[in-house]
Design an enzyme around this catalytic site. Sequence first.
Site, short mmCIF file in Angstrom:
data_model
loop_
_atom_site.label_atom_id
_atom_site.label_comp_id
_atom_site.label_asym_id
_atom_site.label_seq_id
_atom_site.Cartn_x
_atom_site.Cartn_y
_atom_site.Cartn_z
CB SER A 133 -1.01 -0.06 1.15
OG SER A 133 -0.36 -0.29 2.34
N GLY A 134 0.43 2.35 0.57
CA GLY A 134 1.08 3.66 0.38
C GLY A 134 2.59 3.66 0.54
CG HIS A 135 6.24 3.14 3.80
ND1 HIS A 135 7.03 4.25 3.61
CD2 HIS A 135 7.07 2.15 4.25
CE1 HIS A 135 8.28 3.96 3.96
NE2 HIS A 135 8.34 2.70 4.34
CG ASP A 147 -0.50 -6.07 1.02
OD1 ASP A 147 0.10 -4.99 1.15
OD2 ASP A 147 -1.60 -6.31 1.59
CG ASP A 148 -0.36 -10.26 5.42
OD1 ASP A 148 0.28 -11.00 4.64
OD2 ASP A 148 0.04 -9.95 6.55
N GLY A 196 4.90 1.27 7.11
CA GLY A 196 5.19 2.53 7.80
C GLY A 196 5.19 2.43 9.32
CG HIS A 235 26.78 18.75 11.98
ND1 HIS A 235 27.21 18.59 13.27
CD2 HIS A 235 26.22 19.97 11.90
CE1 HIS A 235 26.95 19.69 13.94
NE2 HIS A 235 26.34 20.55 13.15
CG HIS A 243 8.23 7.32 9.84
ND1 HIS A 243 6.93 7.04 9.53
CD2 HIS A 243 8.65 8.15 8.85
CE1 HIS A 243 6.58 7.66 8.41
NE2 HIS A 243 7.62 8.35 7.99
CB ILE A 264 4.26 15.46 8.28
CG1 ILE A 264 4.58 16.12 6.96
CG2 ILE A 264 2.93 15.96 8.86
CD1 ILE A 264 3.64 15.68 5.84
#
Length: 207
Positions: free
Chosen positions: A11-13, A34-35, A68, A135, A144, A165
């Site tokens: 899916s998306g990720h 995929d399940d 994700g 750095h 994530h 985000i």
Amino acid sequence: MKNKLLIIGASGHGKAVADIALKMDKWQSVNFLDDNEAITFSLGLNVIGKSTDVIEYIEDYEIFVGIGNNTVRKKLQENLLANGASIPVLIHPNAVIGEQVEIEVGTVIMAGAVINCCTIVGQGCILNTGATLDHDNLIEDFVHISPGVHLAGTVKVGHGSWIGIGSIVSNNINIHSECKIGAGGVVVKDLSETGTYVGVPVRRVRE
Ligand SMILES: CC(C)(COP(=O)(O)OP(=O)(O)OC[C@H]1O[C@@H](n2cnc3c(N)ncnc32)[C@H](O)[C@@H]1OP(=O)(O)O)[C@@H](O)C(=O)NCCC(=O)NCCS
């Protein structure tokens, strides 16, 4: 190196991960597990089985977890490593990686991300679209860093944390393991306990 790649999660990720794999042009074929039986192909690539089938592909495929959720990704990746899977690092060709940067297996670096020199990114991490690590950062395993996040120099992010985000983390900050930072959060002090933090500057709203 094996010439086939299998991505767990379509899916998306997972699609964003596959897009990077295709652009890297290292594998002759890229497929998904995929399940959800309703998903038979994604991004024009075939879904060839379920995540529980993965062991039968370990000999012939490199395998990448394209999920994700940090906890799920960790569980799947640790199972793969325990079974001897070969897990690559995926880096979008338009990411910028500085000198003396270390990136461990199962981590994906997405388009437009920048990692400045002397930063370490652990295993199973996501450095999402347009995020920057300056750095001497230390990003522990299964973190994530969401799109558009900026971490200043010498930031440490603990194991399993999720930086939402557009968040900003000031320099020399330590973020404890298993923290969630809400979208747009600004971190200017160490976060020394696990929890959900939101706002500018962030405050803890959940344990
Ligand atoms: C922080 C977050 C994880 C909290 O989710 P949650 O545990 O379901 O919490 P809730 O939505 O119930 O919010 C709890 C409180 O924090 C507030 N809040 C939630 N997210 C917030 C944010 N980003 N900034 C400011 N306040 C926020 C809610 O309004 C609520 O306040 P209230 O108790 O006064 O009503 C979620 O809101 C979030 O920001 N997720 C990040 C999403 C993201 O980065 N996606 C990119 C994926 S690639």
